[in-house]
Enzyme design. Structure first.
Site, short mmCIF file in Angstrom:
data_model
loop_
_atom_site.label_atom_id
_atom_site.label_comp_id
_atom_site.label_asym_id
_atom_site.label_seq_id
_atom_site.Cartn_x
_atom_site.Cartn_y
_atom_site.Cartn_z
N ARG A 104 -4.56 23.33 -14.02
CA ARG A 104 -5.09 21.99 -14.34
C ARG A 104 -5.44 21.81 -15.82
NH1 ARG A 104 -3.36 19.02 -10.09
NH2 ARG A 104 -3.85 20.10 -8.14
N ASN A 146 1.25 4.01 -3.48
CA ASN A 146 1.01 5.45 -3.41
C ASN A 146 2.30 6.24 -3.62
OD1 ASN A 146 -1.73 5.40 -3.10
ND2 ASN A 146 -1.70 5.49 -0.88
N LYS A 162 0.82 -1.22 0.00
CA LYS A 162 0.00 0.00 0.00
C LYS A 162 0.85 1.27 0.00
CE LYS A 162 -3.40 2.87 0.45
NZ LYS A 162 -4.24 3.20 -0.70
N CYS A 205 -3.53 10.53 1.33
CA CYS A 205 -2.61 9.40 1.10
C CYS A 205 -1.25 9.81 0.52
CB CYS A 205 -3.28 8.37 0.20
SG CYS A 205 -4.74 7.60 0.94
#
Length: 480
Positions: free
Chosen positions: A449, A238, A234, A292
């Site tokens: 963006r 990430n 995990k 995260c």
């Protein structure tokens, strides 16, 4: 009878998992609880939420079948209404009900108190584990879904549970790590379709956890391993995503310096496909946010410090993962620098200017505003003397920040418009209407963006700058 055989015997005697508890009613816990409750394999699901002043409101909302999560989450509200009406799910603040359950999962945030010192803030997680330990019964399964430092399940979690319960992990109860792998905006689909990593502290614990998660999977399958390997999986996945984003961001900065369009370069790189060829490249942007990616690198780095062997690595070389974090943390600073440079082109400066920030959430069409890159930008702009107003159609509130829903009010009189989030509402922005609202002959617009068409805004007299748009960032200014 050895420990594994004893646990197997206890689990056999208890029978199949029927009653489940989910601790932590957030982006992970709510959809997980709803999916467990919707399975015909399970009888009842309890969601546990503290009745605190900040989040206690979730209890009544969930018990009415309403989702406290805003933004777009396809199917979640409908599924919650369904399982509540069926009597299969309820939310409670009474942690003593844990004693009635067969399995308990914990989905509690694990931030870092000090990333440089690799010191995590496990306070909330420890409280959750203690609550489970107080009411733990023989034959129960405890699963940590929180992203944690490798070896946490078999050390800290085990020790707290054993101390609180007087039971022994792997002998009296099962213990495993099954990390969440979800993204806001697609929570239900991710839980059902992504493969599930499951790692127990021993064989029986792993098998019991597999039994828990298999019924909620549709396309996904279970991948079994040890608890520590699951923890590394995990944190590493990430960390790798953060590294890939950093690579795209650094490329964008290079393209700006060389006067070219990063999106042309990206398309070219991505076009090379074939057997044995992997050229996956992510998108650059105004920064990385969320719970995260902003801290999982540090969990992985801390895991190495706690490892059983000495790390063999180039002497005095910085971890490429930590360097990637620094690059991604720099992107809001770069947005600030672009703002100052653009204002300078019309004889302005950040001090004394009004800046309209469009988007506070870190991800498009969501209300997830955990660790948003918009926050350090706003802090820098205010410190430099700017008047900053923030618009976001999804984020209802944020500590010490006023979030406006009226975009016209935010844009009115603005010297600079800065796009931080790719909400769908911003893709239809009209240069004419923005120019009219700002009242400026040459308003500044900074696109973090790739939301707007630069030529449309440049033709309307805007001073444009965008991440990775070296081909446009020095355009001639059209006088209006």
């Amino acid at each position: 009878m050895n420990n594994s055989n004893k646990l197997e015997s206890i689990l056999r005697e208890r029978g199949p998992i029927k009653k489940i508890g989910v601790i932590g009613m957030g982006y992970v816990g709510i959809p997980a609880a709803a999916l467990f409750a919707d399975s015909d394999k399970f009888d009842h699901v309890l969601g546990f939420q503290r009745a605190s002043s900040s989040s206690g409101y979730k209890i009544n909302m969930l018990n009415r079948g309403e989702s406290p999560l805003k933004g777009e989450e396809p199917g979640l509200e409908e599924l919650l209404a369904k399982v509540v009406k069926a009597g299969k799910f309820e939310c409670t603040s009474d942690f003593s009900k844990i004693a009635e359950l067969d399995a308990v999962t914990l989905a509690i945030q694990t931030p870092f108190a000090d990333s440089k010192a690799l010191e995590p803030d496990f306070g909330a997680l420890k409280d959750g584990i203690r609550n489970v330990g107080k009411y733990l019964q023989p034959g129960m399964l405890v699963v940590l879904e929180s992203t944690i430092t490798p070896r946490t399940t078999d050390t800290m979690a085990r020790e707290i549970l054993e101390q609180e319960s007087g039971l022994v992990a792997g002998e009296d109860f099962a213990l495993a790590h099954a990390p969440e792998r979800v993204m806001v905006g697609r929570l239900l689909r991710n839980i059902q379709e992504h493969d599930r990593i499951v790692g127990g502290i021993d064989g029986p614990s792993t098998q019991r956890a597999v039994e828990l998660y298999t019924p909620v999977l549709t396309k996904g399958k279970v991948i079994s391993m040890t608890a520590t390997a699951a923890e590394v999986t995990k944190t590493a996945e990430n960390t790798f995503r953060d590294l890939q984003i950093a690579a795209a961001n650094q490329l964008a900065l290079y393209c700006e310096a060389m006067g070219i369009n990063v999106y042309d370069v990206r398309a070219g790189i991505d076009s090379l496909k074939g057997e044995g060829i992997t050229r996956a490249i992510l998108w650059p942007g105004a920064g990385v946010g969320g719970h995260c990616l902003t801290k999982d690198t540090y969990h992985l780095e801390r895991g190495v410090k706690l490892g059983t062997e000495q790390l063999d690595y180039p002497a005095d070389a910085e971890s490429i993962y930590v360097l990637a974090r620094r690059v991604n943390d720099f992107m809001p600073v770069h947005m600030f620098n672009l703002t100052g440079a653009a204002l300078g082109r019309v004889n302005g400066k950040i001090e004394g200017s009004k800046i309209a920030m469009l988007g506070w959430a870190f991800i498009n069409d969501s209300d997830d505003a955990r660790n948003p890159p918009s926050e350090p930008y706003r802090d820098m702009a205010i410190e430099a003397g700017a008047d900053v107003m923030v618009h976001d159609p999804h984020v209802l509130q944020y500590p010490d920040v006023e979030i406006h829903k009226d975009i016209g009010k935010v844009l009115k009189g603005a010297d600079a418009v800065v796009i931080f989030t790719g909400h769908k509402e911003y893709f239809g922005l009209s240069p004419e209407s923005i120019r009219e609202l700002t009242g400026r002959d040459n308003p500044v617009i900074i696109d973090g963006r790739n939301v707007i068409n630069p030529d449309m805004f440049i033709d309307a007299g805007f001073v444009y700058k965008g991440i990775g748009r070296g081909d446009k960032n020095q355009h001639p200014i059209k006088k209006q």
